[in-house]
Design a protein around this motif. Structure first.
Motif, short mmCIF file in Angstrom:
data_model
loop_
_atom_site.label_atom_id
_atom_site.label_comp_id
_atom_site.label_asym_id
_atom_site.label_seq_id
_atom_site.Cartn_x
_atom_site.Cartn_y
_atom_site.Cartn_z
N UNK A 30 38.58 -6.33 19.02
CA UNK A 30 38.54 -7.09 17.77
C UNK A 30 37.15 -7.69 17.57
N UNK A 31 36.51 -8.12 18.63
CA UNK A 31 35.16 -8.66 18.49
C UNK A 31 34.22 -7.62 17.89
N UNK A 32 34.34 -6.37 18.33
CA UNK A 32 33.48 -5.32 17.78
C UNK A 32 33.87 -4.99 16.34
N UNK A 33 35.16 -5.07 16.06
CA UNK A 33 35.61 -4.85 14.68
C UNK A 33 35.00 -5.92 13.76
N UNK A 34 35.03 -7.16 14.23
CA UNK A 34 34.46 -8.25 13.43
C UNK A 34 32.97 -8.03 13.22
N UNK A 35 32.28 -7.59 14.27
CA UNK A 35 30.84 -7.32 14.15
C UNK A 35 30.59 -6.22 13.13
N UNK A 41 30.09 -6.22 5.43
CA UNK A 41 30.54 -7.23 4.46
C UNK A 41 30.15 -8.62 4.99
N UNK A 42 28.94 -9.01 4.79
CA UNK A 42 28.46 -10.27 5.38
C UNK A 42 29.35 -11.45 5.00
N UNK A 43 29.57 -12.30 5.97
CA UNK A 43 30.43 -13.47 5.76
C UNK A 43 31.70 -13.42 6.60
N UNK A 44 32.07 -12.22 7.07
CA UNK A 44 33.30 -12.11 7.85
C UNK A 44 33.21 -12.88 9.16
N UNK A 45 32.05 -12.81 9.81
CA UNK A 45 31.95 -13.46 11.11
C UNK A 45 32.20 -14.96 10.98
N UNK A 46 31.55 -15.57 10.02
CA UNK A 46 31.71 -17.01 9.85
C UNK A 46 33.14 -17.37 9.45
N UNK A 47 33.76 -16.47 8.70
CA UNK A 47 35.13 -16.74 8.24
C UNK A 47 36.13 -16.61 9.38
#
Lengths: 99, 759
Positions: A30-35, A41-47
């Motif tokens: 999941x961490x790699x999926x988030x990356x 789609x910038x903003x996903x990590x912070x969300x």
């Protein structure tokens, strides 16, 4: 080996994907999926992530099974990944909502 | 596998706590008595919404026998930490404000100050000596008032946030102060296209009142802050670890320094998963160096603890003429009470889950009002939202001239069906439950005619609850006579000791009577989540099963030592170890030899399973409506439920019957009634009307067993889903009897009579 998965985007996060309900992503965890999501789609990590962990008000389901390991959970090829509101019994987990 | 293949599972042994309870010897929270104990009482706000201008405690402190008076100033400052009570969570700052108000009181009953004294009557007298000056503010008493333009704002600075993304939603709502704390939207498919495809579209609005869990034992909490900095709390709670963690965080002490001793519990139903008085008792104990005992009276329970939400639901369904559901849409607004955190998210995720709906949109709003903070209550949020869906399905069946159960069965959810949140159902028993209802003697019976001339009607409803997993711990110790002490972290509120001992005995292949289960304090067992979410038989059941497997492994090693062979050559089966040369030794005999092979052993397990089996229920009810009084009598009630596997069928049936009784109360009589200034006018069990045994017939139960493949004995949770269908089933029965759709529950005699007279 990264897996190609389909991420189901909750309504509240669709501004990040230009309104798309599902988006493809790649990663072994999941961490790699988030990356990968963040790259496209910038903003996903912070969300999704706070202090290195999945935000407390969220849970991730891989092929409809919630993953207590959160970002550490592995994902199989072709998986459906859902980003869900975490529930504790009956109540939603509010993060620090209501501020 | 069916229960017929088990030796212990599926039988009905006597519960281990039965004798103590029926002889009055069981120790509940109020039974604690310690040397030098003081008694604490709470001063509560008489106002629903007011600013605190000043608090003067000097006269109370001067009263003979008073040992200390505390207010919000005696609690540590707020932080952004979120506290988890197992069945609910709250940001710490809200928990702090609930414990003692600082700047504003937000509901009648909101604690303002605490007193402890040598005698409870002195403490009570001292409350009247505390002088609080208030500036009254207009109260907000419904979701409609709370969401209206210009509504008084409970929490200045609070903006609506989207629950998942934490973004502020559109249409300006997130940009100004609001009583809508948060919003959750769920969607799958294309709802607009689905409604385009529909031949029939039905829509309705539905409201329910706040209802209390109605546990007979009021909240208690006794604390002793020792001079060495350790704190012991005795309380009747569903979640000793949740109490421990919350109090430790609030008071800034290490978790290891707090021990919570779970007392026997006189009912909880979700309402006893968070601390109400324990933090105050602990602070007063620290200040006085003495143990402090606190307990609520019934009025305090009703005004000072959390009932379930009052709700508003607008719902729309679309179907083809052949009865196929093609789309649904709903807006839910649930009262959270004074602080954010209603169960609206669960209502949103559960309400359509009995059915295969390809196109779906749900908009859920968590709304604060000047009422007690809502708290978990048996399948929190699901009964209210399900009431809306099942009422519309009843109308659809009538419009299509279809049997209401056949219509439901045509649209039943099955393995792979997508839920409102887009995930797919695992192996479930919705269809089997519906079919069992249709095959039941009740459903196949004729309604008949009432000899007293009352109007008779029959209603049905489905219900869904997702059930929960989570952390559980267990350990088991052998004794030389072949008995086992089984220690559990799950508090027993419904026969869990018996049910878990049975699962342990089944795995070990020994008799139930050989296992002595006990619920132990938080110093003696690994972290265990609350007894709630219908999780114990599943998650703690897995823990005792794993503990038994751990014990078997240790036993085979000892047998190998005795038989002087490789451990791998020894197996454990059918309650005995078996060696490579045909040797065999029963469990009890081996226990007798353990001391000479290294001593007695312990099997232990800590688990956190995440595949609970969802639960479905289908209820059938016959009612009689008195046209002259509006009174509704329940004549016959059948509850059909997929229970996975009934470990102890008596207790499963008891859970089902209890859920029905509480749901019937929400449908017919139970409601918080408020004056215009926000004071509860029925804060006693005389006026807050829960159904008694005289109000209900014997509730017939039909247990369907579709095993959960993720549990060795197929366990699904059973305790919560039976409260879901009664609201809609009874409302549908009232319609069948009278032609009146009760879109607001409870269908009290006054309310129904008004409708009968109108029509």
């Amino acid at each position: 080996m990264p897996a190609e998965v389909t991420v189901f985007v909750p309504i509240g996060m669709r501004p990040l994907t230009g309104g798309r309900r599902t988006v493809p992503a790649s990663g072994a965890t999941i961490a790699e999926i988030v990356a990968d999501l963040e790259a496209n789609f910038p903003g996903f990590h912070e969300t999704l992530v706070e202090e290195g962990s999945l935000r407390r008000n969220l849970t991730i389901a891989v092929n409809s099974v919630e993953q207590p390991l959160g970002l550490l959970a592995t994902v199989p090829e072709g998986a459906e990944v859902h980003i869900l509101q975490a529930m504790a019994g009956g109540a939603v987990i509010l993060d620090t909502g209501g501020k | 596998m069916t229960t017929a293949e088990y030796n212990v599972v599926g039988t009905r042994p006597v519960r281990p706590d039965g004798v103590e309870k029926v002889t009055g010897r069981a120790n509940y929270g109020a039974d604690i008595a310690l040397p030098g104990m003081l008694y604490g009482r709470i001063l509560r706000s008489p106002h629903a919404h007011a600013r605190i201008l000043s608090i003067d405690t000097s006269k109370a402190e001067a009263l003979d026998g008073v040992r200390c008076v505390i207010t919000h100033e005696d609690l540590p400052g707020a932080s952004d930490t979120v506290l988890d009570f197992g069945e609910s969570v709250s940001p710490y700052k809200w928990v702090l404000e609930q414990t003692f108000a600082s700047e504003k009181v937000l509901f009648q009953g909101h604690p303002v100050a605490g007193v402890c004294a040598t005698d409870p009557h002195i403490a009570e007298d001292a409350l009247s000596l505390i002088e609080v000056e208030y500036e009254e503010l207009p109260p907000v008493l419904s979701v409609h008032d709370a969401m209206a333009d210009g509504a008084p704002i409970l929490h200045e600075g609070m903006k609506t946030v989207e629950m998942v993304a934490r973004f502020v939603p559109g249409d300006g709502r997130g940009e100004r102060d609001s009583n809508i704390a948060s919003q959750l939207e769920l969607e799958h498919g294309d709802p607009a296209a689905g409604f385009e495809e529909a031949d029939i579209i039905l829509e309705g609005e539905y409201e329910t009142a706040a209802a209390h869990q109605g546990y007979i034992e009021p909240q208690t909490g006794t604390a002793y802050w020792n001079a060495d900095g350790t704190l012991t709390i005795w309380t009747s709670s569903q979640g000793p670890f949740a109490i421990r963690d919350t109090v430790a965080h609030m008071l800034g002490i290490p978790l290891a320094n707090v021990k919570v001793v779970p007392m026997e519990i006189g009912g909880g139903f979700g309402g006893k998963t968070k601390p109400y008085m324990e933090p105050a008792a602990a602070v007063m104990s620290r200040k006085t160096g003495r143990p402090v005992k606190m307990y609520m009276n019934r009025e305090e329970v009703l005004i000072g603890t959390g009932p379930t939400s009052a709700t508003y639901v607008r719902c729309k369904i679309g179907a083809r003429n052949d009865g196929t559901l093609v789309a649904a849409e709903a807006t839910l607004a649930y009262e959270a009470g004074a602080f954010p955190g209603s169960p609206v998210g669960a209502g949103a995720s559960c309400m359509f889950s009995s059915y295969d709906l390809p196109n779906l949109y749900v908009n859920a709003l968590d709304v604060v009002t000047n009422k007690p903070k809502a708290h978990a209550y048996r399948a929190p949020g699901s009964p209210q939202a399900t009431y809306a869906v099942e009422s519309l399905l009843d109308q659809l069946a009538e419009r299509l001239e279809r049997d209401p159960m056949e219509l439901r069965a045509q649209n039943a959810a099955r393995e792979g069906t997508r839920r409102a949140d887009g995930t797919r159902m695992p192996e479930i028993g919705a269809e089997e439950t519906m079919q069992a209802a249709m095959d039941s003697p009740h459903y196949r019976s004729e309604l008949g005619i009432d000899e007293d001339g009352r109007l008779l009607g029959r209603g049905v409803s489905m219900g869904f609850w997702h059930n929960a997993g989570g952390e559980s711990s267990a350990y088991a110790m052998t004794n030389s006579d072949g008995t086992v002490n089984l220690s559990l972290g799950s508090v027993d509120i419904g026969g869990q000791r018996a049910g878990l001992a049975m699962q342990f005995a089944e795995t070990m292949g020994i008799g139930y009577e050989q296992v002595r289960p006990q619920v132990v304090d938080t110093d003696q067992i690994g972290f265990t989540n609350v007894t709630g979410g219908s999780r114990v038989s599943y998650a703690s059941g897995l823990a005792v099963h794993e503990a038994a497997l751990d014990m078997q492994q240790l036993l085979t090693a000892r047998a190998a030592r005795i038989w002087d062979c490789d451990e791998e050559a020894v197996s454990y089966a059918d309650g005995a170890v078996h060696g490579p040369d045909g040797q065999s030794m029963p469990f009890a005999e081996l226990c007798g030899q353990l001391q000479r092979t290294g001593g007695q052993i312990q099997g232990a397990a800590d688990v956190s399973p995440n595949r609970p089996g969802p639960a479905f229920a289908c209820h059938i009810v016959d009612v009689a409506v008195d046209q002259d009084t509006g009174k509704v009598d329940v004549l016959r009630y059948s509850a059909v439920q997929d229970v996975g596997t009934a470990i102890h069928p008596d207790y499963v049936e008891g859970q089902v019957q209890g859920g029905v009784a509480q749901g019937a109360g929400m449908a017919l009589t139970e409601e918080y009634v408020y004056s215009n200034d926000g004071r509860m006018t029925n804060a006693s069990l005389l006026d807050y009307r829960m159904p008694t045994a005289l109000d209900l017939p014997e509730i017939e139960t039909i247990l369907v067993e579709v095993p959960n493949p993720s549990h060795p004995y197929g366990v699904r949770g059973v305790g919560e889903v039976p409260i879901v269908p009664p609201l809609a089933a009874i409302a549908n029965a009232i319609y069948d009897a009278t032609g009146i759709r009760m879109n607001s529950l409870p269908a009290s005699p006054t309310k129904l009579l008004d409708r009968l007279l109108d029509e």
